[in-house]
Design a protein around this motif. Sequence first.
Motif, PDB file in Angstrom:
ATOM      1  N   ALA A 198      25.557  -1.653   1.172  1.00 53.17           N
ATOM      2  CA  ALA A 198      25.457  -1.529   2.534  1.00 53.17           C
ATOM      3  C   ALA A 198      23.983  -1.612   3.060  1.00 53.17           C
ATOM      4  O   ALA A 198      23.916  -2.258   4.234  1.00 53.17           O
ATOM      5  N   GLN A 199      23.041  -0.910   2.536  1.00 52.12           N
ATOM      6  CA  GLN A 199      21.736  -1.157   2.904  1.00 52.12           C
ATOM      7  C   GLN A 199      21.229  -2.586   2.663  1.00 52.12           C
ATOM      8  O   GLN A 199      20.389  -3.059   3.689  1.00 52.12           O
ATOM      9  N   ILE A 200      21.605  -3.191   1.743  1.00 53.76           N
ATOM     10  CA  ILE A 200      20.898  -4.610   1.354  1.00 53.76           C
ATOM     11  C   ILE A 200      21.770  -5.283   2.377  1.00 53.76           C
ATOM     12  O   ILE A 200      20.937  -6.170   3.120  1.00 53.76           O
ATOM     13  N   GLN A 201      22.885  -5.099   3.118  1.00 52.34           N
ATOM     14  CA  GLN A 201      23.625  -5.925   3.987  1.00 52.34           C
ATOM     15  C   GLN A 201      22.681  -5.564   5.351  1.00 52.34           C
ATOM     16  O   GLN A 201      22.750  -6.762   6.008  1.00 52.34           O
TER      17      GLN A 201
ATOM     18  N   LYS B  82       0.808  -1.081  -0.067  1.00 49.83           N
ATOM     19  CA  LYS B  82      -0.016  -0.060   0.083  1.00 49.83           C
ATOM     20  C   LYS B  82       0.783   1.310  -0.203  1.00 49.83           C
ATOM     21  O   LYS B  82       0.443   2.225  -0.477  1.00 49.83           O
ATOM     22  N   ASP B  83       1.997   1.228   0.447  1.00 53.94           N
ATOM     23  CA  ASP B  83       2.914   2.436   0.507  1.00 53.94           C
ATOM     24  C   ASP B  83       4.397   2.241  -0.236  1.00 53.94           C
ATOM     25  O   ASP B  83       5.237   3.247  -0.130  1.00 53.94           O
ATOM     26  N   GLY B  84       4.404   1.117  -1.278  1.00 54.50           N
ATOM     27  CA  GLY B  84       5.503   1.213  -2.037  1.00 54.50           C
ATOM     28  C   GLY B  84       5.552  -0.086  -2.589  1.00 54.50           C
ATOM     29  O   GLY B  84       4.564  -0.782  -2.702  1.00 54.50           O
ATOM     30  N   VAL B  85       6.627  -0.285  -3.672  1.00 50.49           N
ATOM     31  CA  VAL B  85       6.930  -1.606  -4.123  1.00 50.49           C
ATOM     32  C   VAL B  85       8.629  -1.676  -3.902  1.00 50.49           C
ATOM     33  O   VAL B  85       9.304  -0.966  -3.628  1.00 50.49           O
ATOM     34  N   VAL B  86       8.682  -3.295  -3.801  1.00 45.40           N
ATOM     35  CA  VAL B  86      10.154  -3.657  -3.757  1.00 45.40           C
ATOM     36  C   VAL B  86      10.181  -4.707  -5.012  1.00 45.40           C
ATOM     37  O   VAL B  86       9.457  -5.605  -4.997  1.00 45.40           O
ATOM     38  N   ILE B  87      11.508  -4.670  -5.649  1.00 45.84           N
ATOM     39  CA  ILE B  87      11.893  -5.449  -6.746  1.00 45.84           C
ATOM     40  C   ILE B  87      13.294  -5.828  -6.132  1.00 45.84           C
ATOM     41  O   ILE B  87      14.084  -5.206  -5.835  1.00 45.84           O
ATOM     42  N   CYS B  88      13.601  -7.089  -6.345  1.00 45.50           N
ATOM     43  CA  CYS B  88      15.025  -7.798  -6.046  1.00 45.50           C
ATOM     44  C   CYS B  88      15.320  -8.751  -7.145  1.00 45.50           C
ATOM     45  O   CYS B  88      14.498  -9.452  -7.744  1.00 45.50           O
TER      46      CYS B  88
ATOM     47  N   GLY C 272       6.799   7.702  -3.848  1.00 44.55           N
ATOM     48  CA  GLY C 272       6.815   8.231  -5.112  1.00 44.55           C
ATOM     49  C   GLY C 272       8.069   8.099  -6.035  1.00 44.55           C
ATOM     50  O   GLY C 272       8.176   8.621  -6.963  1.00 44.55           O
ATOM     51  N   LYS C 273       9.340   7.640  -5.348  1.00 41.98           N
ATOM     52  CA  LYS C 273      10.551   7.514  -5.839  1.00 41.98           C
ATOM     53  C   LYS C 273      10.925   6.323  -6.100  1.00 41.98           C
ATOM     54  O   LYS C 273      10.846   5.676  -5.049  1.00 41.98           O
ATOM     55  N   PHE C 274      11.701   6.022  -7.112  1.00 42.30           N
ATOM     56  CA  PHE C 274      12.623   4.981  -7.329  1.00 42.30           C
ATOM     57  C   PHE C 274      13.851   4.896  -6.824  1.00 42.30           C
ATOM     58  O   PHE C 274      14.413   5.876  -7.387  1.00 42.30           O
ATOM     59  N   GLU C 275      14.457   4.067  -6.137  1.00 45.04           N
ATOM     60  CA  GLU C 275      15.918   3.952  -5.827  1.00 45.04           C
ATOM     61  C   GLU C 275      16.305   2.614  -5.619  1.00 45.04           C
ATOM     62  O   GLU C 275      15.678   1.658  -5.281  1.00 45.04           O
ATOM     63  N   ALA C 276      17.561   2.443  -6.033  1.00 42.86           N
ATOM     64  CA  ALA C 276      18.205   1.105  -5.956  1.00 42.86           C
ATOM     65  C   ALA C 276      19.181   1.100  -4.516  1.00 42.86           C
ATOM     66  O   ALA C 276      19.786   2.079  -4.319  1.00 42.86           O
ATOM     67  N   LEU C 277      18.863   0.020  -3.912  1.00 44.09           N
ATOM     68  CA  LEU C 277      19.673   0.035  -2.660  1.00 44.09           C
ATOM     69  C   LEU C 277      21.096   0.015  -2.751  1.00 44.09           C
ATOM     70  O   LEU C 277      21.482  -0.855  -3.715  1.00 44.09           O
TER      71      LEU C 277
ATOM     72  N   ASP D 226      26.604  -8.497  -2.355  1.00 44.65           N
ATOM     73  CA  ASP D 226      27.111  -8.124  -3.819  1.00 44.65           C
ATOM     74  C   ASP D 226      26.725  -9.187  -4.617  1.00 44.65           C
ATOM     75  O   ASP D 226      27.111  -9.024  -5.786  1.00 44.65           O
ATOM     76  N   LYS D 227      25.908 -10.126  -4.434  1.00 43.78           N
ATOM     77  CA  LYS D 227      25.259 -11.004  -5.184  1.00 43.78           C
ATOM     78  C   LYS D 227      23.674 -10.780  -5.442  1.00 43.78           C
ATOM     79  O   LYS D 227      23.290 -11.659  -6.417  1.00 43.78           O
ATOM     80  N   ILE D 228      23.165  -9.862  -4.963  1.00 40.81           N
ATOM     81  CA  ILE D 228      21.619  -9.343  -5.116  1.00 40.81           C
ATOM     82  C   ILE D 228      21.567  -8.059  -5.502  1.00 40.81           C
ATOM     83  O   ILE D 228      22.533  -7.253  -5.155  1.00 40.81           O
ATOM     84  N   GLU D 229      20.728  -7.583  -5.941  1.00 42.02           N
ATOM     85  CA  GLU D 229      20.042  -6.003  -6.050  1.00 42.02           C
ATOM     86  C   GLU D 229      18.659  -6.012  -5.812  1.00 42.02           C
ATOM     87  O   GLU D 229      17.680  -6.744  -5.881  1.00 42.02           O
ATOM     88  N   VAL D 230      18.314  -4.921  -4.942  1.00 39.12           N
ATOM     89  CA  VAL D 230      17.216  -4.672  -4.476  1.00 39.12           C
ATOM     90  C   VAL D 230      16.818  -3.079  -4.928  1.00 39.12           C
ATOM     91  O   VAL D 230      17.783  -2.195  -4.662  1.00 39.12           O
ATOM     92  N   GLY D 231      15.505  -2.831  -5.314  1.00 35.70           N
ATOM     93  CA  GLY D 231      15.221  -1.704  -5.632  1.00 35.70           C
ATOM     94  C   GLY D 231      13.692  -1.336  -4.841  1.00 35.70           C
ATOM     95  O   GLY D 231      13.169  -2.220  -4.817  1.00 35.70           O
ATOM     96  N   VAL D 232      13.549  -0.217  -4.606  1.00 32.76           N
ATOM     97  CA  VAL D 232      12.147   0.012  -4.011  1.00 32.76           C
ATOM     98  C   VAL D 232      11.749   1.512  -4.533  1.00 32.76           C
ATOM     99  O   VAL D 232      12.509   2.376  -4.969  1.00 32.76           O
ATOM    100  N   VAL D 233      10.306   1.399  -4.665  1.00 32.41           N
ATOM    101  CA  VAL D 233       9.577   2.529  -4.668  1.00 32.41           C
ATOM    102  C   VAL D 233       8.720   3.050  -3.475  1.00 32.41           C
ATOM    103  O   VAL D 233       8.119   2.554  -2.905  1.00 32.41           O
ATOM    104  N   ARG D 234       9.460   4.160  -2.884  1.00 28.01           N
ATOM    105  CA  ARG D 234       9.234   4.915  -1.607  1.00 28.01           C
ATOM    106  C   ARG D 234       8.812   6.383  -1.677  1.00 28.01           C
ATOM    107  O   ARG D 234       9.647   6.956  -2.444  1.00 28.01           O
TER     108      ARG D 234
END
Length: 261
Positions: free
Chosen positions: A251-254, A67-73, A243-248, A233-241
């Motif tokens: 350090a944030q992923i860890q 309801k407040d965003g999207v995550v893709i990984c 109204g803005k998209f950012e790739a984590l 370093d073996k995965i990527e995570v991106g979030v829509v928070r």
Amino acid sequence: CGSQQSNPLSLTSNTNKVCLYLVTIIMGDSAYSFSLTTFSRTGKLLQIEYALNAVANGQTSLGICTKDGVVICTDKKLTSPLVKTGEVHKMEKITPSCGFVYAGVGPDYRVLVRKARKSSQSYRLQYGEVQPISQLVKGTASVMQEYTQSGGVRPFGVSLLVAGVDGDGKPALFQVDPSGAYFGWKATAIGKNYVNAKAFLEKRYQEEMELEDAIHTALLTLREGFEGEMTSDKIEVGVVRRGKFEALTPAQIQDYLDEAN
């Protein structure tokens, strides 16, 4: 009356037709497998099915819409430790509010990213605002569909997960397949092990889930089919928070991985 002589050309033509018919019967749908624009007798375009096989052989990617965003990984584990991990990106920002991730053939993905960015820039110049995700998805799906109906080309060997914000400001998650079909999802997975990943998401997904919970659920789901230790370093995570998209960052992923442990 003189006797009629048979036409040797007609005999050859009939023989060719019989041979073609026998080949079709023996080979079945595989007789149509090299043609993109010809339907098989069972109504299939086999090159599209082969493109979906390429997607299924790709590394797993998944997404969850809340309801407040999207995550893709995605899994971006590399085949050699000598490759610079910082130079490999499976997740791309298309607009300030939208991002792509894929499973399948990487070079095909770059073409779609380039076309999507051009489309979003044209929309921005014409209307003075960010292109809504629904229109961006329709445009990308149209490009992929054109490559299933033209001679001399092949379908794109990728499926996309598109995370972003629609015109009404609500978060949205879409999947686009090589056929040009697209669907909106609450949560989904593509690539290798997608069946088990979807089953895991069906058990874990909740309508009132918040973005932070979704990030943890996405990492747990990705870990289910992950080969070896899952590190930042073996995965990527991106979030829509907000109204803005950012790739984590790694350090944030860890940090999220440490919380999950």
